[in-house]
Design a protein around this motif. Structure first.
Motif, PDB file in Angstrom:
ATOM      1  N   LEU A  63       0.838  -1.206   0.000  1.00 10.89           N
ATOM      2  CA  LEU A  63       0.000   0.000   0.000  1.00 10.89           C
ATOM      3  C   LEU A  63       0.876   1.260   0.000  1.00 10.89           C
ATOM      4  O   LEU A  63       0.636   2.203  -0.760  1.00 10.89           O
ATOM      5  CB  LEU A  63      -0.881  -0.034   1.266  1.00 10.89           C
ATOM      6  N   ALA A  64       1.913   1.252   0.851  1.00 12.82           N
ATOM      7  CA  ALA A  64       2.799   2.428   0.941  1.00 12.82           C
ATOM      8  C   ALA A  64       3.553   2.635  -0.368  1.00 12.82           C
ATOM      9  O   ALA A  64       3.765   3.766  -0.804  1.00 12.82           O
ATOM     10  CB  ALA A  64       3.774   2.269   2.099  1.00 12.82           C
ATOM     11  N   GLN A  65       3.948   1.516  -0.995  1.00  7.46           N
ATOM     12  CA  GLN A  65       4.688   1.639  -2.244  1.00  7.46           C
ATOM     13  C   GLN A  65       3.821   2.193  -3.371  1.00  7.46           C
ATOM     14  O   GLN A  65       4.287   2.952  -4.205  1.00  7.46           O
ATOM     15  CB  GLN A  65       5.218   0.279  -2.654  1.00  7.46           C
ATOM     16  N   GLU A  66       2.544   1.826  -3.352  1.00  3.76           N
ATOM     17  CA  GLU A  66       1.643   2.251  -4.431  1.00  3.76           C
ATOM     18  C   GLU A  66       1.088   3.657  -4.220  1.00  3.76           C
ATOM     19  O   GLU A  66       0.482   4.215  -5.123  1.00  3.76           O
ATOM     20  CB  GLU A  66       0.414   1.324  -4.481  1.00  3.76           C
ATOM     21  N   SER A  67       1.234   4.188  -3.012  1.00  3.40           N
ATOM     22  CA  SER A  67       0.522   5.429  -2.681  1.00  3.40           C
ATOM     23  C   SER A  67       1.452   6.629  -2.663  1.00  3.40           C
ATOM     24  O   SER A  67       2.370   6.696  -1.856  1.00  3.40           O
ATOM     25  CB  SER A  67      -0.126   5.300  -1.303  1.00  3.40           C
ATOM     26  N   THR A  68       1.183   7.569  -3.548  1.00  2.76           N
ATOM     27  CA  THR A  68       1.944   8.813  -3.518  1.00  2.76           C
ATOM     28  C   THR A  68       1.222   9.773  -2.577  1.00  2.76           C
ATOM     29  O   THR A  68       0.012   9.920  -2.650  1.00  2.76           O
ATOM     30  CB  THR A  68       2.009   9.434  -4.925  1.00  2.76           C
ATOM     31  N   ILE A  69       2.005  10.371  -1.686  1.00  2.00           N
ATOM     32  CA  ILE A  69       1.403  11.322  -0.748  1.00  2.00           C
ATOM     33  C   ILE A  69       1.856  12.725  -1.136  1.00  2.00           C
ATOM     34  O   ILE A  69       3.054  12.990  -1.232  1.00  2.00           O
ATOM     35  CB  ILE A  69       1.829  11.003   0.703  1.00  2.00           C
ATOM     36  N   ARG A  70       0.881  13.600  -1.371  1.00  2.00           N
ATOM     37  CA  ARG A  70       1.228  14.989  -1.691  1.00  2.00           C
ATOM     38  C   ARG A  70       0.673  15.894  -0.596  1.00  2.00           C
ATOM     39  O   ARG A  70      -0.407  15.644  -0.081  1.00  2.00           O
ATOM     40  CB  ARG A  70       0.598  15.411  -3.019  1.00  2.00           C
ATOM     41  N   LEU A  71       1.446  16.917  -0.278  1.00  2.00           N
ATOM     42  CA  LEU A  71       0.990  17.849   0.755  1.00  2.00           C
ATOM     43  C   LEU A  71       0.072  18.879   0.127  1.00  2.00           C
ATOM     44  O   LEU A  71       0.309  19.326  -0.992  1.00  2.00           O
ATOM     45  CB  LEU A  71       2.181  18.575   1.368  1.00  2.00           C
ATOM     46  N   VAL A  72      -0.983  19.229   0.878  1.00  2.00           N
ATOM     47  CA  VAL A  72      -1.854  20.320   0.442  1.00  2.00           C
ATOM     48  C   VAL A  72      -1.533  21.490   1.364  1.00  2.00           C
ATOM     49  O   VAL A  72      -1.655  21.366   2.575  1.00  2.00           O
ATOM     50  CB  VAL A  72      -3.338  19.927   0.582  1.00  2.00           C
ATOM     51  N   ALA A 111       9.375   2.886   1.718  1.00  2.00           N
ATOM     52  CA  ALA A 111       8.610   3.621   0.702  1.00  2.00           C
ATOM     53  C   ALA A 111       8.454   5.093   1.098  1.00  2.00           C
ATOM     54  O   ALA A 111       8.603   5.992   0.265  1.00  2.00           O
ATOM     55  CB  ALA A 111       7.235   2.972   0.524  1.00  2.00           C
ATOM     56  N   LEU A 112       8.194   5.345   2.374  1.00  2.00           N
ATOM     57  CA  LEU A 112       7.957   6.736   2.780  1.00  2.00           C
ATOM     58  C   LEU A 112       9.263   7.534   2.845  1.00  2.00           C
ATOM     59  O   LEU A 112       9.284   8.708   2.481  1.00  2.00           O
ATOM     60  CB  LEU A 112       7.203   6.794   4.115  1.00  2.00           C
ATOM     61  N   VAL A 113      10.338   6.876   3.278  1.00  2.00           N
ATOM     62  CA  VAL A 113      11.629   7.577   3.337  1.00  2.00           C
ATOM     63  C   VAL A 113      12.026   8.040   1.930  1.00  2.00           C
ATOM     64  O   VAL A 113      12.513   9.148   1.730  1.00  2.00           O
ATOM     65  CB  VAL A 113      12.719   6.679   3.979  1.00  2.00           C
ATOM     66  N   ARG A 117      12.795  11.887   0.994  1.00  2.00           N
ATOM     67  CA  ARG A 117      14.058  12.377   0.413  1.00  2.00           C
ATOM     68  C   ARG A 117      13.787  13.142  -0.878  1.00  2.00           C
ATOM     69  O   ARG A 117      14.423  14.157  -1.150  1.00  2.00           O
ATOM     70  CB  ARG A 117      14.994  11.210   0.134  1.00  2.00           C
ATOM     71  N   ALA A 118      12.839  12.651  -1.668  1.00  2.00           N
ATOM     72  CA  ALA A 118      12.521  13.343  -2.924  1.00  2.00           C
ATOM     73  C   ALA A 118      11.971  14.744  -2.618  1.00  2.00           C
ATOM     74  O   ALA A 118      12.320  15.714  -3.287  1.00  2.00           O
ATOM     75  CB  ALA A 118      11.502  12.533  -3.727  1.00  2.00           C
ATOM     76  N   LEU A 137      17.685  12.086   6.402  1.00  2.00           N
ATOM     77  CA  LEU A 137      18.585  13.138   5.922  1.00  2.00           C
ATOM     78  C   LEU A 137      19.842  13.209   6.795  1.00  2.00           C
ATOM     79  O   LEU A 137      20.048  14.172   7.532  1.00  2.00           O
ATOM     80  CB  LEU A 137      17.860  14.502   5.959  1.00  2.00           C
ATOM     81  N   PRO A 138      20.690  12.173   6.725  1.00  2.00           N
ATOM     82  CA  PRO A 138      21.874  12.180   7.594  1.00  2.00           C
ATOM     83  C   PRO A 138      22.820  13.348   7.301  1.00  2.00           C
ATOM     84  O   PRO A 138      23.659  13.671   8.124  1.00  2.00           O
ATOM     85  CB  PRO A 138      22.543  10.826   7.313  1.00  2.00           C
ATOM     86  N   ASP A 139      22.675  13.996   6.132  1.00  2.00           N
ATOM     87  CA  ASP A 139      23.542  15.131   5.802  1.00  2.00           C
ATOM     88  C   ASP A 139      22.870  16.478   6.063  1.00  2.00           C
ATOM     89  O   ASP A 139      23.323  17.509   5.548  1.00  2.00           O
ATOM     90  CB  ASP A 139      23.963  15.068   4.329  1.00  2.00           C
ATOM     91  N   ALA A 140      21.798  16.484   6.833  1.00  2.00           N
ATOM     92  CA  ALA A 140      21.110  17.754   7.117  1.00  2.00           C
ATOM     93  C   ALA A 140      22.099  18.769   7.682  1.00  2.00           C
ATOM     94  O   ALA A 140      23.055  18.408   8.367  1.00  2.00           O
ATOM     95  CB  ALA A 140      19.978  17.507   8.116  1.00  2.00           C
ATOM     96  N   ASP A 141      21.842  20.052   7.400  1.00  2.00           N
ATOM     97  CA  ASP A 141      22.757  21.100   7.863  1.00  2.00           C
ATOM     98  C   ASP A 141      22.706  21.270   9.375  1.00  2.00           C
ATOM     99  O   ASP A 141      23.689  21.598  10.016  1.00  2.00           O
ATOM    100  CB  ASP A 141      22.378  22.433   7.205  1.00  2.00           C
ATOM    101  N   LEU A 142      21.518  21.052   9.945  1.00  2.00           N
ATOM    102  CA  LEU A 142      21.368  21.176  11.397  1.00  2.00           C
ATOM    103  C   LEU A 142      20.391  20.098  11.859  1.00  2.00           C
ATOM    104  O   LEU A 142      19.340  19.901  11.243  1.00  2.00           O
ATOM    105  CB  LEU A 142      20.805  22.570  11.747  1.00  2.00           C
TER     106      LEU A 142
END
Ligand code: DC
Length: 236
Positions: A63-72, A111-113, A117-118, A137-142
């Motif tokens: 289900l997670a792999q098939e589902s694209t989540i977009r923010l509104v 799937a969510l990670v 990242r994208a 995001l192990p390379d995050a600035d902070l």
């Protein structure tokens, strides 16, 4: 803020104030904001709606792999999940009761990670969750790890429920807080732990505004350090 702080990772346990602080930080620094918890909630909501059993790990992963989540919008309170718009439903008790179990399924996390990242690939983002600094995001600035005692967090949650017109029992809210902590920090895949290079922010005696001020101070110090480093290396 200097150009160098583009991606800020915020992790911490339930009701530590991550969301309030993360939103305010993004607003004040002019960054985008993503609360990754809503993505786990969205998959949980979808599983319940489609009657995929919460015990069916393969089914949840698919289900997670098939589902694209977009923010509104900008505040991570409404999403489009596989084309369906969902908002307040993500905080309903049946989602709250099941989301920790969905979030510990490795295929769901993978799937969510990937989607997280994208979304961060363009930079300029405050991302909030449990494994952002360690896994996403192990390379995050902070990296910030925001926490508070279970009692203080349960008190905040209890007050929130009362403000919504409910009549919660404090001991039960405290018990649920501890239970969610236990599941989140003891799961095998991406347990809730601070990244080694995270700044720990203890919020027991601080308001959300004070915490945000403190973090902005951290960001400034970091930018200053970066600038000194850059100008130092420029002289060599
Ligand atoms: O932050 P929240 O309460 O909205 O998170 C909902 C659930 O999702 C909670 O059980 C922790 C889990 N979660 C996670 O495992 N990893 C994340 N990056 C974000 C949330």
């Amino acid at each position: 803020m200097g150009e160098s702080t583009q991606v800020i990772a915020i992790d911490g346990p339930v009701a530590a104030g991550k969301t309030t602080v993360g939103r305010e930080l993004a607003r004040r620094l002019g960054l985008n904001y993503l609360d990754t918890g809503v993505m786990y909630r969205a998959i949980t909501w979808l599983a319940l709606r489609r009657k995929v059993s919460i015990a069916d790990e393969a089914g949840l992963g698919q289900l997670a792999q098939e589902s694209t989540i977009r923010l509104v919008g900008q505040d991570s309170s409404t999403v489009l999940v596989s084309g369906e718009r969902v908002g307040p439903e993500l905080w309903e008790p049946k989602v709250v009761r099941n989301v920790s179990r969905v979030a510990r399924v490795p295929e769901v996390r993978r799937a969510l990670v990937e989607q997280q990242r994208a979304l961060a690939a363009e930079g300029r983002m405050v991302m909030v969750g449990r494994d952002i600094g360690t896994v996403v995001l192990p390379d995050a600035d902070l990296k910030l790890f925001i926490t508070a005692s279970a009692e203080v967090r349960a008190r905040r949650r209890w007050q929130e429920l009362r403000d919504q017109g409910q009549d919660p029992d404090f001991d039960q809210v405290l018990e649920e807080t501890r239970e969610r902590d236990r599941i989140d920090s003891q799961r095998a895949d991406s347990p809730l732990i601070p990244a080694e290079d995270a700044v720990l922010v203890e919020t027991d005696d601080l308001s959300a505004e004070q915490v945000t001020d403190l973090i902005i101070q951290q960001v400034r110090e970091q930018v200053q350090k970066q600038t000194q480093l850059n100008s130092g290396s420029g002289q060599n």
